[in-house]
Design an enzyme around this catalytic site. Structure first.
Site, PDB file in Angstrom:
ATOM      1  N   GLU A   1     -28.865 -69.233 -31.280  1.00  0.00           N
ATOM      2  CA  GLU A   1     -28.975 -70.597 -31.499  1.00  0.00           C
ATOM      3  C   GLU A   1     -29.919 -71.004 -30.301  1.00  0.00           C
ATOM      4  O   GLU A   1     -29.998 -71.040 -29.152  1.00  0.00           O
ATOM      5  CB  GLU A   1     -27.583 -71.185 -31.603  1.00  0.00           C
ATOM      6  CG  GLU A   1     -26.984 -71.181 -30.445  1.00  0.00           C
ATOM      7  CD  GLU A   1     -25.521 -71.880 -30.600  1.00  0.00           C
ATOM      8  OE1 GLU A   1     -25.418 -72.424 -31.787  1.00  0.00           O
ATOM      9  OE2 GLU A   1     -24.689 -71.932 -29.518  1.00  0.00           O
TER      10      GLU A   1
ATOM     11  N   SER B   1     -16.125 -74.984 -21.694  1.00  0.00           N
ATOM     12  CA  SER B   1     -17.553 -74.350 -21.660  1.00  0.00           C
ATOM     13  C   SER B   1     -18.096 -75.312 -20.554  1.00  0.00           C
ATOM     14  O   SER B   1     -17.776 -75.368 -19.401  1.00  0.00           O
ATOM     15  CB  SER B   1     -18.059 -74.458 -23.052  1.00  0.00           C
ATOM     16  OG  SER B   1     -19.544 -73.761 -22.888  1.00  0.00           O
TER      17      SER B   1
END
Length: 612
Positions: free
Chosen positions: A416, A156
């Site tokens: 989130e 990521s």
């Protein structure tokens, strides 16, 4: 002394085992070189003496030789363990197969090849993406192709020396218990490379059991986001809103182009230096748009030259999405993850209600994590839809959404605060590719009405109440220090009654399983002893959660204080007027609480904690 002669018998056995399993010439040379000096030898033995942990995030760590790191050996062990676990629990795995994708990082292609070859060697079909893909394409492909599981090789937004191995289950969600423990057990039982594996990799990769899902996923995915989440198609093609986009040296360029085309939007203006995939991320020390001003510096320069007022950024694997808007003052407002989360929630709710007026609001559901803004809960109470919170991470949000869908709810959205957004149910993980055109369409539509995104956000504050948040972190490189800090806060079960002058009313500890708000003291959310997580509920309304990151050496804190709903809309995008005065007062009070928490609980100087 020759390298091996300086080792104890135990350490020599570790080196022999490694060299017997490692077939990467470069890695083997690194090992032999490390044995030549005392300092590097100690580091090598340390990396051979422990194992990289397989958990609900799969694997993630530094790429280097040794059982504690990401390399051919540990990836092969993970693939063998996952294969054996799927064979044990899914009788249809040889029919349904698995999905494998990878990003552009060093060794990602190799790790994906090893994974695909491992499954093919056992007669399991592999839907193997032939190109660099965003992480969200793997869970989407699992659902589209009804696969048994999926693997995405990516770290990521981690630094360039890291890589990772992310595992999804048959529902397209990141794995949770019991699968993580079951897979870890099978990895431990399958550490040695299977007989003849390395010699057969090329043969396995040429097998008819491997197919390329890229075309099918491309067509289905962009058709789905166009049909489900594009609400102003005709107006979009006339948009005069200039948007700058950066994929942050990641895989997102080609897919973000397709996403804007799917929404009929004018093409974005790219940050030239960051458009193409580059495993060394040369223009940013941390390739994470969540880092704010530093990460978006080139995007802001590009926007200034192009006369653009909106910036959208994906992280390198395109599962997160950041955004910024130029204010009348000439300053850039970088929206927080919570702000974008609320903007999306209101936008999606407005358009879903218009398209589905007959659906009972109480049968619709939105989610966020326990460390994300409770402004979503305020919105749910006002509008009548169902709201639930989960533990931190999309493994919890995705699986909760899956559960609620099976219970008959219309799942609309989850977010989130760490700039992760799951719009709709076409796949149950965060997705920066489908978030980007939704934000662009929102900005364009608002601009057509003479309104900025910031002004729209202020309207939402007026309607649902202002929620100030302060989410930051300290680097904590020593796990023993992290443990000591949280042990001190627990104070033998007699938690601190205050931080500075601010009294604490309730405490929830999701590590030990305690919640003073609940009769019997047992938390509603799941308890996990693997990570520290304590929430303090202050008498003044502040909610502060402190936790250790599961993937990085960080001690994070998430603090929020809600103000009152405003009687009117304060629409000046510089935030002038009485509305801004009230917001500033809330922010100041929150900051005072945060500084007390840092001084009393974290004590960064005494504990050697480093700010970002």
């Amino acid at each position: 002394l020759k390298p091996m002669e300086a080792l104890t018998a135990e350490n020599r056995a570790l080196v022999d085992k490694w060299l017997g399993w490692d077939h990467d010439p470069k890695s083997r040379e690194e090992v032999m070189e490390s044995l030549r000096s005392t300092d590097t030898q100690a580091a090598l033995i340390k990396s051979l003496s422990s194992r990289i942990a397989f958990g609900t995030a799969g694997l993630r760590g530094r790429m280097a030789p040794g059982f504690a790191n990401m390399n051919d050996v540990t990836v092969l062990q993970a693939a063998q363990g996952l294969c054996r676990y799927l064979q044990a629990v899914d009788p249809d795995v040889k029919t349904k197969g698995i999905v494998v994708g990878h990003d552009h990082r060093h060794h990602s292609q190799r790790f994906a090849d090893i994974t695909a070859a491992t499954f093919v060697s056992q007669g399991v079909p592999v839907h193997f993406f032939s190109v660099l893909v965003p992480t969200p394409f793997v869970p989407y492909a699992i659902n589209l192709l009804s696969a048994s599981a999926g693997v995405m090789v990516t770290a990521s937004h981690n630094p360039k020396d890291d890589n990772g191995y992310k595992v999804y289950w048959s529902n397209g969600c990141q794995i949770t218990e019991p699968h993580d423990k079951g897979i870890a057990k099978c990895i431990a039982e399958n550490q040695a490379p299977w007989e003849g594996f390395y010699d057969s990799i090329d043969t396995q990769l040429g097998s008819s059991l491997i197919s390329d899902p890229t075309g099918a996923v491309d067509r289905a995915y962009f058709a789905a986001i166009s049909e489900r989440f594009c609400w102003h198609r005709e107006a979009n093609k006339e948009s005069r809103t200039k948007i700058v986009f950066t994929p942050m040296h990641g895989v997102g360029k080609v897919w973000a182009e397709k996403a804007f085309d799917a929404f009929n939007l004018p093409m974005w203006i790219g940050v030239e230096a960051q458009l193409e995939p580059h495993p060394d991320f040369p223009t940013v020390p941390f390739p994470n748009p969540e880092e704010g001003q530093g990460a978006l510096k080139l995007a802001m320069e590009t926007a200034s030259k192009a006369g653009a007022r909106v910036i959208i950024a994906n992280d390198p694997d395109s599962d997160r999405c950041a955004a910024a808007e130029l204010q009348e003052s000439g300053e850039w407002k970088i929206f927080t993850g919570n702000e974008i989360g609320i903007l999306f929630a209101a936008w999606i709710w407005e358009h879903y209600r218009t398209a589905h007026p007959d659906v009972e609001p109480s049968k619709c559901v939105m989610l966020n994590t326990t460390v994300s803004s409770k402004m979503l809960a305020s919105m749910a109470e006002h509008e009548g839809f169902k709201y639930e919170e989960t533990l931190t991470g999309f493994k919890w949000l995705g699986n909760k959404a899956d559960q609620l869908i099976k219970e008959g709810y219309h799942f609309l959205y989850a977010f989130e605060e760490a700039i992760g957004y799951m719009i709709g149910d076409i796949s149950l993980d965060k997705d920066g590719i489908r978030a980007a055109p939704v934000f662009a369409e929102m900005a364009s539509t608002l601009n057509n009405k003479g309104m900025s995104v910031t002004q729209y956000l202020y309207e939402l504050y007026a309607k649902y109440g202002y929620h100030a948040t302060q989410n930051k972190y300290f680097f904590c490189n020593d796990p023993a220090v992290m443990q000591a800090i949280f042990t001190r806060m627990r104070n033998g079960g007699q938690y601190f009654p205050a931080a500075g002058p601010f009294k604490i009313q309730h405490i929830r500890d999701l590590t030990t399983g305690y919640d003073s708000r609940v009769e019997g003291g047992k938390p509603v959310l799941p308890v996990s002893t693997s990570t520290h997580m304590i929430t303090f509920y202050f008498e003044n309304g502040t909610v502060a959660t402190l936790r250790g990151s599961g993937t990085e050496p960080k001690l994070k804190y998430y603090c929020e204080l809600a103000g009152k709903q405003q009687s009117g809309s304060d629409s000046g995008d510089s935030g002038s007027g009485s509305g801004e005065a009230e917001r500033a007062a809330v922010r100041k009070e929150l900051n005072d609480v945060v500084q007390a928490i840092i001084a009393d609980f974290l004590q960064p100087q005494a504990n050697g904690l480093l700010p970002p």
